[in-house]
Design a protein around this motif. Structure first.
Motif: not given
Length: 462
Positions: A144-164
């Motif tokens: 997140n480029w908004k340093k003050n945003d404290k919400r939790i978001f997914p991390e890591g990489t996608h796993r194709p071909p189902a998850d892209i």
């Protein structure tokens, strides 16, 4: 008992009143649609520009098909705006049926190529089946480029071909940009739509995302379809004005003799020169560009074997001065998000075109079908621009044509990470995620719309 009777009478009166309003509104819609039908506007070619008022669909309110008769309050609050929105949807669906649709054995619908329509194209995808490795389909989630945003978001990489790393799923599946069959399919689709120039994202050899490896096949295939290619130099690691000269020299030395390399004239009587787009050009100071792009610069490219038509990126309003003082030949806006930046905001395009004309520059506004990148920037919902079944795309085209620009770029053919692609998509889902699609209009919706709007642009400029 009397209360029940009164309630029954009241409900019956509401029902009759709602039914009457629905019938009258439908009748009005049919009359207006007939009058505004594109079949009529196509016949009346002397009206060079579509006269529909400019609408910013990203801010427009949608109305469900049954909202006119939901309850008595809806009937009371019924107004012209709701009717116009409904008429607009009905009109678009009717118009879409008469678009020159692509199909098997439909060669008679080919239109002339317009070399003033440029489309951003990405050759950085790799597949396990073709390349033995995944690239870009397995895009990581970006911080997140908004340093003050404290919400939790997914991390890591996608796993194709189902998850892209995309909110839509390509109709061709997770393809490789190096696969000749994929390249041929893409070129055929763009030829049928009437697009003239592919602005191909270019990253030099020995860089992590090297796309130069795809250039020979892209150029050869483009030539078979009478298409042209212009390099779009990306901000690869370590890019600076000095090594940029060497990479431009590499590009010219290897590809300048190829007939599919796009060329244009700086002046009506000047030589035809290769066209080069430079992404994030504003990160270098204007003094550095002046040394390269001014005839008075100490490292000038002008009049040399690597002279060209150099296009800078305009994002903010102050970049107008940067473009002019740097001695660029023109500028483009790239982003498909109306309101995201000064350059991508539709209402600014007329002024930008006037600025370009006044200073002898080329202006190329970027139209796009929408924007959504939450599969790579999970926190970036605010910059989503919903497609609204093609209405957002049509509005961007109207604004671009109305600006007076002589060249229009499209963002994009296949930037899947940011959801700006017009390449066909299909329905797909996993247990955790359902991809967006182009239904109910179908996978070729945006190729069809592109073809229709290129025809309007061509007619307007003839």
């Amino acid at each position: 008992m009397l209360g029940a009777v009164a309630m029954t009478v009241s409900l019956r009166r509401c029902f009759y009143l709602s039914a009457m309003v629905f019938f009258l509104s439908t009748l009005m819609a049919m009359v207006i649609i007939i009058k505004l039908s594109p079949l009529e506007s196509v016949k009346c070619q002397q009206q060079k520009l579509i006269t529909t008022p400019t609408i910013e669909w990203s801010n427009a309110n949608t109305v469900s098909s049954n909202s006119l008769i939901n309850n008595q309050q809806d009937v009371i609050d019924f107004d012209k705006n709701k009717l116009q929105n409904k008429i607009s949807r009905l009109s678009w669906k009717m118009r879409n049926r008469v678009l020159p649709l692509f199909g098997k054995n439909n060669n008679d619908t080919l239109i002339d190529i317009n070399y003033n329509i440029h489309i951003f194209y990405y050759a950085w995808y790799r597949s396990m089946s073709y390349d033995g490795v995944w690239k870009h389909w397995n895009h990581q989630y970006l911080p997140n480029w908004k340093k003050n945003d404290k919400r939790i978001f997914p991390e890591g990489t996608h796993r194709p071909p189902a998850d892209i790393g995309a909110n839509y799923y390509p109709a061709l599946g997770c393809y490789s940009s190096l696969d000749p069959m994929v390249i041929d399919t893409h070129m055929r689709q763009l030829r049928e739509a009437g697009v003239g120039v592919l602005v191909v994202s270019w990253i030099p050899p020995n860089s992590p995302d090297n796309t130069d490896i795809a250039m020979p096949d892209l150029l050869d295939t483009a030539h078979r379809y009478n298409l042209k290619i212009a390099p779009h130099i990306e901000p690869y690691p370590g890019r600076n004005p000095i090594n940029l000269i060497e990479h431009i020299r590499y590009l010219f030395g290897r590809y300048s003799s190829h007939p599919a390399l796009h060329r244009a004239r700086r002046n009506n009587d000047g030589p035809e020169l290769p066209v080069i787009y430079l992404y994030d050009s504003y990160v270098f100071p204007e003094a550095a560009w002046f040394e390269l792009l001014s005839e008075r610069g100490n490292l000038t490219l002008r009049g040399t074997e690597i002279d060209g038509i150099y296009m800078g990126l305009l994002v903010d309003s102050q970049h107008r001065s940067h473009i002019k003082k740097s001695n660029f030949d023109g500028f483009y806006t790239y982003f498909a998000t109306n309101g995201f930046s000064y350059g991508s905001t539709w209402k600014n395009w007329k002024d930008l075109n006037k600025f370009a004309i006044k200073n002898g520059l080329i202006f190329t506004p970027a139209v796009g079908p929408g924007y959504i990148d939450t599969q790579v920037r999970a926190w970036n919902y605010e910059n989503t621009r919903h497609r609204r079944h093609g209405k957002y795309y049509e509005s961007s085209w109207k604004n671009a044509i109305d600006s007076g620009a002589k060249i229009i770029t499209i963002t994009s053919f296949n930037e899947w990470h940011e959801g700006t692609q017009i390449e066909p998509a299909k329905s797909a889902s996993t247990k955790d995620f359902t991809y967006l699609d182009y239904e109910p209009e179908g996978p070729n919706t945006y190729l069809n719309l592109t073809k229709w709007w290129i025809q309007q642009f061509t007619n307007y400029n003839n």
